[in-house]
Scaffold this motif. Structure first.
Motif, mmCIF file in Angstrom:
data_model
loop_
_atom_site.group_PDB
_atom_site.id
_atom_site.type_symbol
_atom_site.label_atom_id
_atom_site.label_comp_id
_atom_site.label_asym_id
_atom_site.label_seq_id
_atom_site.Cartn_x
_atom_site.Cartn_y
_atom_site.Cartn_z
ATOM 1 N N LEU A 40 4.393 7.202 6.475
ATOM 2 C CA LEU A 40 5.309 6.547 5.541
ATOM 3 C C LEU A 40 6.059 7.639 4.815
ATOM 4 O O LEU A 40 5.488 8.646 4.420
ATOM 5 C CB LEU A 40 4.518 5.747 4.497
ATOM 6 C CG LEU A 40 3.988 4.385 4.898
ATOM 7 C CD1 LEU A 40 3.231 3.781 3.729
ATOM 8 C CD2 LEU A 40 5.106 3.464 5.331
ATOM 9 N N ASN A 42 8.566 7.486 1.814
ATOM 10 C CA ASN A 42 9.219 6.618 0.822
ATOM 11 C C ASN A 42 9.474 5.224 1.391
ATOM 12 O O ASN A 42 8.539 4.517 1.691
ATOM 13 C CB ASN A 42 10.525 7.236 0.311
ATOM 14 C CG ASN A 42 10.241 8.526 -0.424
ATOM 15 O OD1 ASN A 42 9.241 8.623 -1.138
ATOM 16 N ND2 ASN A 42 11.076 9.531 -0.222
ATOM 17 N N ASP A 43 10.759 4.922 1.627
ATOM 18 C CA ASP A 43 11.059 3.573 2.111
ATOM 19 C C ASP A 43 11.173 3.521 3.636
ATOM 20 O O ASP A 43 11.664 2.557 4.192
ATOM 21 C CB ASP A 43 12.385 3.071 1.504
ATOM 22 C CG ASP A 43 12.218 2.819 0.024
ATOM 23 O OD1 ASP A 43 11.059 2.711 -0.422
ATOM 24 O OD2 ASP A 43 13.240 2.758 -0.683
ATOM 25 N N ARG A 44 10.746 4.608 4.268
ATOM 26 C CA ARG A 44 10.847 4.663 5.718
ATOM 27 C C ARG A 44 9.461 4.565 6.336
ATOM 28 O O ARG A 44 8.521 5.185 5.839
ATOM 29 C CB ARG A 44 11.438 6.028 6.118
ATOM 30 C CG ARG A 44 12.717 5.946 6.945
ATOM 31 C CD ARG A 44 13.462 7.275 6.867
ATOM 32 N NE ARG A 44 12.619 8.430 7.085
ATOM 33 C CZ ARG A 44 12.505 9.075 8.255
ATOM 34 N NH1 ARG A 44 13.156 8.673 9.298
ATOM 35 N NH2 ARG A 44 11.731 10.134 8.356
ATOM 36 N N ILE A 45 9.359 3.768 7.384
ATOM 37 C CA ILE A 45 8.082 3.761 8.099
ATOM 38 C C ILE A 45 8.337 4.302 9.496
ATOM 39 O O ILE A 45 9.313 3.920 10.146
ATOM 40 C CB ILE A 45 7.446 2.349 8.139
ATOM 41 C CG1 ILE A 45 6.130 2.358 8.921
ATOM 42 C CG2 ILE A 45 8.377 1.303 8.737
ATOM 43 C CD1 ILE A 45 5.294 1.101 8.738
ATOM 44 N N GLN A 71 7.672 -5.916 5.784
ATOM 45 C CA GLN A 71 8.043 -6.240 4.395
ATOM 46 C C GLN A 71 6.981 -7.153 3.763
ATOM 47 O O GLN A 71 6.550 -6.945 2.636
ATOM 48 C CB GLN A 71 9.407 -6.918 4.374
ATOM 49 C CG GLN A 71 9.838 -7.297 2.969
ATOM 50 C CD GLN A 71 11.322 -7.643 2.908
ATOM 51 O OE1 GLN A 71 12.002 -7.648 3.925
ATOM 52 N NE2 GLN A 71 11.800 -7.927 1.720
ATOM 53 N N GLY A 74 3.876 -5.002 3.169
ATOM 54 C CA GLY A 74 3.985 -3.928 2.181
ATOM 55 C C GLY A 74 4.587 -4.368 0.862
ATOM 56 O O GLY A 74 4.630 -3.586 -0.095
ATOM 57 N N LYS A 76 7.631 -4.771 0.170
ATOM 58 C CA LYS A 76 9.014 -4.314 -0.011
ATOM 59 C C LYS A 76 9.618 -3.990 1.363
ATOM 60 O O LYS A 76 8.892 -3.896 2.362
ATOM 61 C CB LYS A 76 9.075 -3.084 -0.915
ATOM 62 C CG LYS A 76 8.398 -1.860 -0.344
ATOM 63 C CD LYS A 76 8.693 -0.625 -1.192
ATOM 64 C CE LYS A 76 8.135 0.607 -0.503
ATOM 65 N NZ LYS A 76 8.429 1.844 -1.107
ATOM 66 N N TYR A 78 11.273 -1.871 4.315
ATOM 67 C CA TYR A 78 11.223 -0.502 4.843
ATOM 68 C C TYR A 78 12.280 -0.337 5.936
ATOM 69 O O TYR A 78 12.584 -1.283 6.656
ATOM 70 C CB TYR A 78 9.855 -0.225 5.495
ATOM 71 C CG TYR A 78 8.737 -0.029 4.512
ATOM 72 C CD1 TYR A 78 8.414 1.234 4.050
ATOM 73 C CD2 TYR A 78 7.985 -1.118 4.058
ATOM 74 C CE1 TYR A 78 7.374 1.420 3.151
ATOM 75 C CE2 TYR A 78 6.952 -0.952 3.151
ATOM 76 C CZ TYR A 78 6.646 0.323 2.701
ATOM 77 O OH TYR A 78 5.625 0.508 1.826
ATOM 78 N N THR A 79 12.790 0.875 6.041
ATOM 79 C CA THR A 79 13.623 1.188 7.204
ATOM 80 C C THR A 79 12.649 1.615 8.297
ATOM 81 O O THR A 79 11.725 2.393 8.037
ATOM 82 C CB THR A 79 14.529 2.414 6.910
ATOM 83 O OG1 THR A 79 15.074 2.229 5.626
ATOM 84 C CG2 THR A 79 15.592 2.583 7.958
ATOM 85 N N ILE A 80 12.887 1.102 9.488
ATOM 86 C CA ILE A 80 11.935 1.435 10.565
ATOM 87 C C ILE A 80 12.526 2.506 11.480
ATOM 88 O O ILE A 80 13.649 2.374 11.945
ATOM 89 C CB ILE A 80 11.612 0.181 11.415
ATOM 90 C CG1 ILE A 80 11.086 -0.930 10.507
ATOM 91 C CG2 ILE A 80 10.624 0.512 12.513
ATOM 92 C CD1 ILE A 80 10.969 -2.267 11.192
#
Ligand code: ADP
Ligand code: MG
Length: 466
Positions: A40, A42-45, A71, A74, A76, A78-80
């Motif tokens: 992970l 931040n907002d990226r997985i 989402q 988690g 929230k 995420y950008t994948i």
């Protein structure tokens, strides 16, 4: 385990659970079970997958479903991102030497008896159990390949080597693995080696690095059945070709079944040594060509059954008429609808919804298939060492008339153009001339195998450059 790692693992475990509820088990197993949670950011997985093809497929077909499950898990969005080169569970690409079975504990009273040498157990982790003959739809385009593969499974050594060639996504790997599955059904102890050419290379390099070359040789040269996928990748790898040549000879002389697949005929593989070309040509070579509309429809009908859904005939016709070049893409289109219907629980997908869902996929398919008359004329002219303007022009000597007819025939086969349109593209000829040319070429292909080979090789070359 680091905190970050626990976090990604937990998130992925939760998302997987959600996905399992949303989509059918077959789809989950096929596309999600092997995803490896990497990290992970931040907002990226970042999710690990085996290769770029797999990543593209997920992106094109399942991005929305995946994003919403992550989402939900988690809390929230995420950008994948996908990262290729990860293999879940099973050890890396089949590059596993045969393992010795643990010797059983020997009872005390047999202490003096010699323990038999434990059998070598092969690991068949590259073989997909769904790739069976039963799951393979037979049409005109793959009939010979299918029959030859069945013979190879039933009477090993009868066709040796069996060489299956054709464009991508047409069922070569499926047939190769069907032989493996069928052979194992008949004899669970059969010593089968299935590898892609790339895996053969990796294992070879590993064996050299780890000084385990004799194990490598032993593994491949003691197989009852050797299945090597995509042998065109041997091209320009001299040392690997040497190794492969020796492996081939050892097995061939023992009459062990060898089956090879490739995207080309042996003689068309640039950078393949002559002696290998000769070996590959010494058995039976069968081609798989692009499926007809009827075969495509039959495949869709069979595949929908395995996904436990039933779409309307209008929808299946719609898919079958839009995807022509690859069964892999055909399947992708169907899976998209399956995924949609299982998420919405709306089994009655309408044609309109299907059109919307598949628009992007079909655009890509059409883009990759933009085969133009110019490409065909150019390739045919090059092959026969004449000029494109000869093909279009009025002259009629045989050395020009035949290539011209071939180019017309290929244009009819590979583009959507009508007979009158083709006539126009070939110097304003009459549509009856084009019909005559197509018929003539078809007749010659039916009676002259060498001519057929030339035309189908040209077709594959045009497909590859388009
Ligand atoms: P290739 O090795 O020629 O690139 P694959 O064997 O990987 O193609 O086939 C692509 C996909 O299409 C696979 O999922 C395979 O099961 C499916 N497929 C190909 N041909 C057929 C067929 N005749 N019947 C059913 N499924 C097929
Ligand atoms: Mg393949």
């Amino acid at each position: 385990m680091s905190h970050a790692l626990t976090e990604i693992s937990g998130l992925w475990a939760e998302a997987s659970k959600i996905l399992r509820h949303k989509i059918c088990a077959t789809t989950f197993e096929q596309w999600f079970a092997n995803i490896v949670p990497v990290r992970l950011d931040n907002d990226r997985i970042i999710l690990g997958v085996s290769d770029d093809f797999f990543a593209d497929w997920l992106r094109n077909n399942y991005e929305d479903i995946l994003a919403s499950a992550i989402q939900e898990a988690g809390g929230k969005a995420y950008t994948i991102d996908f990262e290729s080169g990860h293999i879940a569970k099973a050890p890396a690409v089949n590059c596993v030497m045969p393992v010795k079975e643990e010797p059983r504990a020997t009872p005390r009273y047999t202490e003096t008896v010699q323990t038999p040498v434990p059998a070598q157990k092969r690991i068949h982790n590259g073989i997909n159990p769904r790739h069976t003959f039963e799951n393979f739809v037979v049409g005109e385009e793959n009939r010979y390949a299918h029959a030859a593969a069945m013979t190879a499974a039933g009477t090993p050594g009868a066709y040796n080597p069996l060489y299956i060639y054709g464009g991508t996504g047409l069922g070569k790997t499926h047939l190769l693995q069907a032989v493996a599955n069928e052979t194992l059904n008949r004899n669970p102890n059969a010593q089968i080696e299935y590898v892609t050419c790339e895996e053969f290379l990796n294992c070879y390099v590993d064996s050299l690095q780890q000084r385990k070359h004799s194990e490598f040789r032993n593994r491949f040269r003691t197989a009852d059945v050797l299945l090597v996928d995509d042998v065109h990748q041997l091209a320009n790898k001299a040392q690997l070709q040497e190794e492969f040549f020796n492996t081939f000879n050892t097995l061939f002389h023992k009459n062990s079944q060898i089956i090879l697949t490739s995207d080309k005929q042996p003689s068309e593989i640039a950078g393949l040594e002559k002696r290998l070309v000769t070996r590959f040509e010494s058995g039976v070579a069968v081609e798989i060509t692009a499926p007809s509309f009827e075969t495509r429809l039959a495949i869709l009908k069979m595949k929908q059954e395995s996904h436990l859904v039933k779409f309307g005939d209008d929808i299946l016709n719609f898919i079958a008429s839009n995807v022509r070049s690859s069964i892999r893409i055909l399947e992708g289109a169907l899976i998209r609808l399956v995924a949609y219907s299982s998420v919405t629980r709306d089994r009655a997908v309408t044609l309109k919804t299907a059109e919307q869902l598949l628009k992007k996929l079909f655009e890509q398919e059409n883009m990759t298939r933009k085969i133009t008359v110019e490409t065909i004329q150019k390739r045919v002219a090059e092959h026969f060492s004449i000029h494109v303007h000869d093909i279009i022009g009025k002259k009629r000597p045989k050395n020009i008339a035949e290539p011209r007819m071939i180019a017309m025939y290929l244009t009819r086969k590979m583009t959507d153009k009508s007979f009158p349109e083709i006539g126009l593209e070939f110097g304003g000829r009459n549509h009856a001339t084009v019909i005559h040319a197509v018929k003539e070429i078809e007749d010659s292909m039916n009676t002259d195998p060498a001519f057929k080979q030339t035309v189908s090789a040209l077709q594959r070359q045009i497909q590859a450059i388009s």
